[in-house]
Write a protein that holds these residues in place. Structure first.
Motif, PDB file in Angstrom:
ATOM      1  N   ASN A  23       0.805  -1.231   0.000  1.00 27.43           N
ATOM      2  CA  ASN A  23       0.000   0.000   0.000  1.00 27.43           C
ATOM      3  C   ASN A  23       0.841   1.285   0.000  1.00 27.43           C
ATOM      4  OD1 ASN A  23       0.879  -0.188   2.579  1.00 27.43           O
ATOM      5  ND2 ASN A  23      -1.141  -0.507   3.528  1.00 27.43           N
ATOM      6  N   GLU A  24       2.165   1.089  -0.132  1.00 24.37           N
ATOM      7  CA  GLU A  24       3.037   2.278  -0.230  1.00 24.37           C
ATOM      8  C   GLU A  24       3.430   2.544  -1.686  1.00 24.37           C
ATOM      9  OE1 GLU A  24       5.515   2.642   3.910  1.00 24.37           O
ATOM     10  OE2 GLU A  24       5.887   0.821   2.761  1.00 24.37           O
ATOM     11  N   ASN A  28       2.354   7.244  -2.588  1.00 19.45           N
ATOM     12  CA  ASN A  28       2.239   6.910  -1.153  1.00 19.45           C
ATOM     13  C   ASN A  28       3.585   6.525  -0.535  1.00 19.45           C
ATOM     14  OD1 ASN A  28      -0.471   7.351  -1.102  1.00 19.45           O
ATOM     15  ND2 ASN A  28      -1.032   5.176  -1.386  1.00 19.45           N
ATOM     16  N   CYS A  29       4.578   6.335  -1.378  1.00 17.94           N
ATOM     17  CA  CYS A  29       5.894   5.921  -0.830  1.00 17.94           C
ATOM     18  C   CYS A  29       6.527   7.024   0.003  1.00 17.94           C
ATOM     19  CB  CYS A  29       6.806   5.473  -1.957  1.00 17.94           C
ATOM     20  SG  CYS A  29       7.311   6.814  -3.069  1.00 17.94           S
ATOM     21  N   LYS A  30       6.174   8.249  -0.284  1.00 21.15           N
ATOM     22  CA  LYS A  30       6.743   9.406   0.453  1.00 21.15           C
ATOM     23  C   LYS A  30       8.276   9.431   0.355  1.00 21.15           C
ATOM     24  CE  LYS A  30       2.799  10.708   2.792  1.00 21.15           C
ATOM     25  NZ  LYS A  30       1.869  10.007   1.876  1.00 21.15           N
TER      26      LYS A  30
END
Ligand SMILES: [Zn+2]
Ligand SMILES: [Zn+2]
Length: 373
Positions: A23-24, A28-30
């Motif tokens: 879910n990253e 969304n990995c930031k």
């Protein structure tokens, strides 16, 4: 083709794409780029290799990869300040002894390896040392090319150059880093950076010696010089051997010449002796013949007609008047004068001769006697 960067920077540390949870994915990995600090998108599709890409204009992908790799190693050392280096074994093939070798010849005739093999010599023992401090070095293009590690005991430096897997990008073979002992970490194809977690990569770079190879070190230089010295010794031995061979050959030749000269001398002496012997025998024979001739003069019958004629003419000249005494020649043969043919002839050729006074030498030769009858 842009290389698929498996590294990103998140919360000030390097992570790999394998560190992310499903879910990253995407934004969304930031994560940001370790080099340009631009925002990253985590590409985690099932078909393509998972990787990070810039959420905008990409920067130099090789620079970004190398920056991340060196930074990952330095973070590994921050976590556990040590570094493992491999053993170094040297194999020297040798150089023909017929010429003087240089250090370059020796360098070309050796192989350095990290494990013991037949005929190899141990140059450096494998070891893990404590790291006091480190410093990342960049080349003129700003791409990191070495990390300099200082050990916490003797404060010696070691340069470590990273070579990424060939499937990522090709970088030139690491060279000795200035005068500092240098090791290269060759990340093979089994370094699957798209699927390895950052901790795995860190452990492998820091604690394992398998992928590491010595590029240069004073110990290696000393070993090369030792081989050069050994090579010089072999060369000197070869020269000495060659000299000995030459001398032995010269001696042998001289000996042979001496024997030959002696043989010639002996032959010469023998020849002289033989000649002397022959001369001597010849003399003896001549003397013998002379004596024999005096003692046993040839009978007039054995003389050649020329000889008879010679003596006859000689007597004719000697005696214009026939003497009253018996006439003999040098060797005592009696000669008579034929009153018919008026020639001196040996008594054996006379039919009749003898009388009183000069008649003692006069008579008739056999030849005239035959003619008369
Ligand atoms: Zn970037
Ligand atoms: Zn006669």
């Amino acid at each position: 083709m842009e290389l698929k960067n498996p590294f990103a920077l998140r919360s000030g540390v390097i992570i790999t794409i394998a560190d992310l949870t499903p879910n990253e994915r995407g934004r969304n990995c930031k994560c940001i780029c370790p080099e340009c600090k631009g925002h990253f998108i985590a590409v985690m599709g099932k078909i393509r290799q998972p990787h990070f890409r810039h959420d905008g204009e990409p920067c130099d992908s090789v620079k970004a990869l190398m920056t991340a790799l060196y930074r990952l190693l330095s973070e590994a050392i921050n976590e556990r300040p040590c570094f493992a280096f491999p053993a170094c074994y040297g194999l020297y093939y040798g150089i023909p002894v017929q010429r003087q070798a240089t250090i370059e010849d020796v360098r070309a005739a050796v192989e350095l390896m990290d494990n013991d093999f037949e005929d190899t010599e141990l140059i450096i023992k494998a070891k893990t040392f404590g790291v006091e401090k480190y410093e990342i070095h960049r080349n003129t293009k700003g791409i990191p090319d070495a990390i300099l590690l200082t050990d916490n005991v003797k404060h010696h430096q070691l340069a470590v150059s990273l070579v990424p897997p060939p499937t990522f990008c090709k970088i030139s073979e690491p060279k000795p880093f200035q005068d500092i002992p240098t090791i290269a970490i060759h990340m093979g194809a089994d370094f699957d950076l798209h699927h390895m977690k950052s901790d795995e990569v860190k452990i492998r770079l820091r604690d394992k010696a398998d992928d590491k190879k010595w590029i240069s070190s004073p110990a290696i230089e000393a070993w090369l010089l030792k081989n050069l010295a050994r090579q010089h010794e072999y060369y000197e031995e070869h020269l000495a051997e060659e000299q000995t061979c030459k001398q032995a050959l010269a001696k042998e030749n001289a000996g042979r010449e001496k024997i030959h000269a002696k043989a010639m001398l002996l032959q010469d002496e023998q020849q002289k002796a033989d000649n002397a012997q022959i001369t001597h025998l010849h003399q003896i024979m001549t003397e013998y013949r002379n004596r024999k001739q005096i003692e046993h003069p040839l009978s007039a019958l054995q003389l050649a007609s020329e000889e008879l004629q010679k003596i006859s003419q000689m007597l004719e000249a000697k005696y214009p008047i026939i003497p009253n005494e018996m006439v003999v020649d040098d060797v005592g043969r009696r000669w008579c004068f034929c009153d018919t043919c008026h020639c001196w002839k040996p008594d054996v050729f006379m039919a009749s001769y003898g009388g009183i006074g000069d008649r003692v030498n006069r008579g008739l030769c056999s030849e005239c006697s035959r003619k008369q009858s």
